[in-house]
Motif scaffolding. Sequence first.
Motif, PDB file in Angstrom:
ATOM      1  N   TYR A   1     -23.250  -5.438  24.150  1.00  0.00           N
ATOM      2  CA  TYR A   1     -24.058  -6.321  25.002  1.00  0.00           C
ATOM      3  C   TYR A   1     -24.927  -5.510  25.960  1.00  0.00           C
ATOM      4  O   TYR A   1     -26.067  -5.880  26.244  1.00  0.00           O
ATOM      5  CB  TYR A   1     -23.143  -7.261  25.782  1.00  0.00           C
ATOM      6  N   GLY A   2     -24.386  -4.396  26.441  1.00  0.00           N
ATOM      7  CA  GLY A   2     -25.124  -3.549  27.368  1.00  0.00           C
ATOM      8  C   GLY A   2     -26.413  -3.014  26.776  1.00  0.00           C
ATOM      9  O   GLY A   2     -27.380  -2.752  27.494  1.00  0.00           O
TER      10      GLY A   2
ATOM     11  N   LEU B   1     -15.627 -13.360  28.293  1.00  0.00           N
ATOM     12  CA  LEU B   1     -17.033 -13.052  28.046  1.00  0.00           C
ATOM     13  C   LEU B   1     -17.909 -13.432  29.234  1.00  0.00           C
ATOM     14  O   LEU B   1     -19.113 -13.655  29.094  1.00  0.00           O
ATOM     15  CB  LEU B   1     -17.512 -13.803  26.794  1.00  0.00           C
ATOM     16  N   ASN B   2     -17.317 -13.471  30.422  1.00  0.00           N
ATOM     17  CA  ASN B   2     -18.065 -13.887  31.617  1.00  0.00           C
ATOM     18  C   ASN B   2     -19.120 -12.868  32.042  1.00  0.00           C
ATOM     19  O   ASN B   2     -19.926 -13.151  32.921  1.00  0.00           O
ATOM     20  CB  ASN B   2     -17.117 -14.181  32.777  1.00  0.00           C
ATOM     21  N   PHE B   3     -19.135 -11.686  31.425  1.00  0.00           N
ATOM     22  CA  PHE B   3     -20.158 -10.683  31.748  1.00  0.00           C
ATOM     23  C   PHE B   3     -21.498 -11.004  31.083  1.00  0.00           C
ATOM     24  O   PHE B   3     -22.518 -10.400  31.398  1.00  0.00           O
ATOM     25  CB  PHE B   3     -19.695  -9.288  31.305  1.00  0.00           C
ATOM     26  N   VAL B   4     -21.496 -11.977  30.156  1.00  0.00           N
ATOM     27  CA  VAL B   4     -22.711 -12.367  29.442  1.00  0.00           C
ATOM     28  C   VAL B   4     -23.508 -13.348  30.301  1.00  0.00           C
ATOM     29  O   VAL B   4     -22.934 -14.248  30.927  1.00  0.00           O
ATOM     30  CB  VAL B   4     -22.359 -13.024  28.094  1.00  0.00           C
TER      31      VAL B   4
ATOM     32  N   GLU C   1     -28.661  -6.983  25.383  1.00  0.00           N
ATOM     33  CA  GLU C   1     -29.252  -7.932  26.336  1.00  0.00           C
ATOM     34  C   GLU C   1     -30.568  -7.449  26.944  1.00  0.00           C
ATOM     35  O   GLU C   1     -31.558  -8.186  26.962  1.00  0.00           O
ATOM     36  CB  GLU C   1     -28.243  -8.274  27.435  1.00  0.00           C
TER      37      GLU C   1
ATOM     38  N   VAL D   1     -12.341  -6.388  24.499  1.00  0.00           N
ATOM     39  CA  VAL D   1     -13.588  -6.917  25.044  1.00  0.00           C
ATOM     40  C   VAL D   1     -14.531  -5.797  25.470  1.00  0.00           C
ATOM     41  O   VAL D   1     -15.748  -5.981  25.547  1.00  0.00           O
ATOM     42  CB  VAL D   1     -13.294  -7.860  26.233  1.00  0.00           C
ATOM     43  N   ASP D   2     -13.982  -4.612  25.720  1.00  0.00           N
ATOM     44  CA  ASP D   2     -14.826  -3.488  26.138  1.00  0.00           C
ATOM     45  C   ASP D   2     -15.830  -3.094  25.050  1.00  0.00           C
ATOM     46  O   ASP D   2     -16.931  -2.610  25.345  1.00  0.00           O
ATOM     47  CB  ASP D   2     -13.962  -2.283  26.511  1.00  0.00           C
TER      48      ASP D   2
ATOM     49  N   ARG E   1     -24.927 -17.146  26.811  1.00  0.00           N
ATOM     50  CA  ARG E   1     -23.660 -17.848  26.562  1.00  0.00           C
ATOM     51  C   ARG E   1     -23.886 -19.226  25.946  1.00  0.00           C
ATOM     52  O   ARG E   1     -23.037 -19.735  25.212  1.00  0.00           O
ATOM     53  CB  ARG E   1     -22.862 -17.984  27.858  1.00  0.00           C
TER      54      ARG E   1
ATOM     55  N   LYS F   1     -18.699  -5.407  25.365  1.00  0.00           N
ATOM     56  CA  LYS F   1     -19.460  -5.049  26.560  1.00  0.00           C
ATOM     57  C   LYS F   1     -20.443  -3.923  26.265  1.00  0.00           C
ATOM     58  O   LYS F   1     -21.580  -3.932  26.743  1.00  0.00           O
ATOM     59  CB  LYS F   1     -18.516  -4.627  27.692  1.00  0.00           C
ATOM     60  N   GLN F   2     -20.002  -2.957  25.463  1.00  0.00           N
ATOM     61  CA  GLN F   2     -20.882  -1.848  25.102  1.00  0.00           C
ATOM     62  C   GLN F   2     -22.076  -2.340  24.287  1.00  0.00           C
ATOM     63  O   GLN F   2     -23.231  -1.948  24.536  1.00  0.00           O
ATOM     64  CB  GLN F   2     -20.105  -0.809  24.293  1.00  0.00           C
TER      65      GLN F   2
END
Length: 301
Positions: A224-225, A255-258, A228, A217-218, A263, A221-222
């Motif tokens: 998405y960073g 994927l709760n960081f989105v 977004e 998932v990392d 989402r 995250k990269q």
Amino acid sequence: MCRCIYYAATVIALLITNNNNNNNIDDLMHNNNNNNNENSGNDDEDAKKQKNRVVSENKNNDSYNLLLTKIKSIKKAADPKQPLLLSLERYGWDSKVNAWRRFLIARNGDVAAATKMMTAHTTWKHKTFPIDISDKNVQNVIQSKSVCEIDVPKNDLPPTVYVNFAKLQELDSHEGVVKAFIICTETLLARASDPRFPLTCQFIDLSNVRIASGFRVDILKQVYGAFEPNYPETLSKMVMYPVSKMVASTASMMLNFVNENTRKKFIITDNLEKVCQELGWDKKEVDECGGITQFMHRHEK
């Protein structure tokens, strides 16, 4: 002296480059002298010139007729020293005039927050571009086809960025993933038929990836960073497949960081027919290819 007329959106910019005499400019046109030494440091004079180079719509929104009138007057003059050069332009998808709406929506109509977001995006662009496509890490991602464009003919839906997550996780280094993703996304958005509403789809191929124990998932995250804050409202939908119903809730939690708005555009499924329906693909062709991954190989660019 060359007169260049630009018609863009709701304004008409009438540009002149003049190497000779500044006295022959009428009230709608302003000389743009090529002698920078005479104009350097004079901000007030430059501001006046910029104002005189733009003809806004009049009260009757008749800028088009104004353009035609100006063209006719120049043609009627038939002055070989002042030829007419006509160039039609439009703002690009990432220009402020088109991007502002997207940033404003992303910040729920908060003008101050949207302005801050766009300013940060401008800073990010200056730091990020140009991207060195010859970079070893970027080339590893591109050559592995772990991130690429999917070209499916006769598809009216937005173009798709394909991510082979199994291949992505096999790479020795993930430093080039974000850059490769940006290159692919920028390429597709630049082709948007309407630069006011540039969109892409994303397909995350999770074949041979174990969500519970082998899902990096990392990496997402990269990506998405970068995505977004810099490409707001350009995602039509993101499809993740195959993910069983039992594991779908786990994937959603990971994927709760989105943010919530993004989402809502996620489709997590193990139903191939639904995938084809959402992305406009021919399921019969997918089956003939031997599966989704083989179908991707046929259409990847």
